[in-house]
Scaffold this active site. Structure first.
Site, PDB file in Angstrom:
ATOM      1  CE  LYS A 139      78.905  30.620 -35.613  1.00  0.00           C
ATOM      2  NZ  LYS A 139      77.762  30.142 -36.379  1.00  0.00           N
ATOM      3  CD  GLU A 151      79.062  26.817 -36.964  1.00  0.00           C
ATOM      4  OE1 GLU A 151      80.076  27.294 -36.430  1.00  0.00           O
ATOM      5  OE2 GLU A 151      78.060  27.507 -37.256  1.00  0.00           O
ATOM      6  CG  ASN A 211      80.806  31.242 -31.937  1.00  0.00           C
ATOM      7  OD1 ASN A 211      82.011  31.334 -32.191  1.00  0.00           O
ATOM      8  ND2 ASN A 211      80.103  30.147 -32.215  1.00  0.00           N
ATOM      9  CB  SER A 250      69.181  33.986 -37.618  1.00  0.00           C
ATOM     10  OG  SER A 250      69.819  33.150 -38.567  1.00  0.00           O
ATOM     11  N   GLY A 271      73.014  30.949 -38.967  1.00  0.00           N
ATOM     12  CA  GLY A 271      73.571  31.521 -40.188  1.00  0.00           C
ATOM     13  C   GLY A 271      72.623  31.501 -41.376  1.00  0.00           C
ATOM     14  CG  HIS A 319      78.762  25.912 -32.321  1.00  0.00           C
ATOM     15  ND1 HIS A 319      78.445  25.669 -33.635  1.00  0.00           N
ATOM     16  CD2 HIS A 319      78.251  27.123 -32.020  1.00  0.00           C
ATOM     17  CE1 HIS A 319      77.767  26.714 -34.113  1.00  0.00           C
ATOM     18  NE2 HIS A 319      77.645  27.617 -33.155  1.00  0.00           N
ATOM     19  CD  GLU A 342      74.277  28.449 -31.047  1.00  0.00           C
ATOM     20  OE1 GLU A 342      74.451  29.661 -30.984  1.00  0.00           O
ATOM     21  OE2 GLU A 342      75.055  27.683 -31.640  1.00  0.00           O
TER      22      GLU A 342
END
Ligand code: 13P
Length: 255
Positions: free
Chosen positions: A12, A98, A10, A214, A174, A96, A168
Site C-alpha cells: 500500500k 481501497e 501489498n 488480516s 486492516g 482493491h 478480500e
C-alpha cells in the site's frame, strides 16, 4: 496440487525507496530461492525500480498496485501497463477495495484495467469482496458475483489462467478481524464455481484464488489448508520481513 500457492505483499502507501530496499533485501535473503511457493511484492510505484534491482536473479516477483487502462496520454499522475512492464513488473493489483472506495473505481473501469494488464502480459490480481453491511444483509455472494463478472468481461479462456483472484472481505482489511475458514472457503468455492461457468472446469481449476484481510502467520495455516484458498494477499503483515517470510513458509507447508 495443480495450483502453486502464491503469497503477495501489498505494501500500500508505505515505505520510501530506501525502506523498501531494506525490506525486500531481507525477504530475498530468507525466501529468494523458494520454488514451491510464488512470492510477489507490490511496493509503491516509487520503489518498483529499486526493489527490482534487489529481487533480480531471485524467485521473488514484482507487482504494482495499480495501472491506468490507456496506453499513454494526458492522464496526469497515472501509470500505464507498458510503463510497469518496462520496470519488470509481472503482476498488478486491480480492483482493491481501497481504490473502489476512495477513488470511486467502477466494475467497468476495473474491467478496462484487467484487459489492459493482460494485453501487456501483466498478471492482474483482481480483488473482490463485500462490506460488513453487505455481509450482514446477506448479499455477499451477489456482490462478489457482480464484481467478478464485471471485471472479467471479455477475458478469453486462454488469458484467464493469467488472472489471479483475491477475495478480500472489506470488513477484514486492516481490522484484525479475519474471516473464519468456513466464511472464506464458502466464498472461494463460489468464486471457483463462477470461474467454471465463465471459462470451464479445466481453466478454473488452474486459477488461483487468494484470501486477503488480516492474514497473519497465526491464522494462515488454517486458511491455506482450505481446498479453494491458493494463497494470500497480505497488507499489514507484509511490511515486516519476519511475518511475511513466515507466511511464505506457511504456504509452503500447506501444499
Ligand atoms: P491487511 O492484511 O492489512 O488486512 O490488508 C489486506 C489487504 O488489503 C491486502 O490487499
Amino acid at each position: 496440487m495443480i495450483r502453486k500457492k502464491l503469497i503477495a505483499g501489498n505494501w500500500k502507501m508505505n515505505k520510501t525507496s530506501s525502506d523498501a530496499v531494506a525490506l525486500v533485501s531481507e525477504i530475498v535473503a530468507a525466501v529468494g530461492r523458494a520454488t514451491d511457493v510464488d512470492v510477489v511484492v507490490c511496493p509503491p510505484f516509487t520503489s518498483l525500480e529499486s526493489v527490482f534491482k534487489v529481487i533480480d536473479g531471485s524467485t521473488v516477483k514484482l507487482g504494482a498496485q495499480n495501472l491506468h487502462p490507456e496506453a499513454s496520454g494526458a492522464y496526469t499522475g497515472e501509470t500505464s501497463a507498458a510503463m510497469l512492464r518496462a520496470l519488470f513488473a509481472s503482476y498488478v493489483i486491480v480492483g482493491h477495495s481501497e481504490r473502489r472506495t476512495y477513488f470511486a473505481e467502477s466494475d467497468t473501469f476495473i474491467n478496462q484495467k484487467v484487459l489492459a494488464a493482460l494485453k501487456a502480459q501483466l498478471k492482474p490480481i483482481l480483488c473482490v469482496g463485500e462490506t460488513l453491511g453487505e455481509r450482514e444483509s446477506g448479499s455477499t455472494l451477489k456482490v462478489v458475483q457482480t464484481q467478478l463478472e464485471g471485471a472479467l468481461e471479455g477475458v478469453s479462456k486462454d488469458l484467464a489462467t493469467s488472472v489471479v483472484l483475491a477475495y478480500e472481505p472489506v470488513w477484514a482489511i486492516g481490522t484484525g478481524k479475519v474471516a473464519t475458514t468456513e466464511q472464506a472457503q464458502e466464498v472461494h468455492a463460489f468464486i471457483r464455481g463462477l470461474l467454471t461457468k465463465l471459462f470451464g472446469a479445466a481453466t478454473s481449476g488452474k486459477m488461483r484464488i487468494l484470501y486477503g484481510g488480516s492474514m497473519k502467520p497465526a491464522n494462515a495455516a488454517e486458511l491455506l489448508a482450505q481446498k479453494d484458498i491458493d494463497g494470500g494477499l497480505i497488507g499489514g503483515a507484509s511490511l515486516e520481513s519476519r511475518s511475511f517470510v513466515d507466511l511464505v513458509k506457511a504456504a509452503a507447508a500447506a501444499k
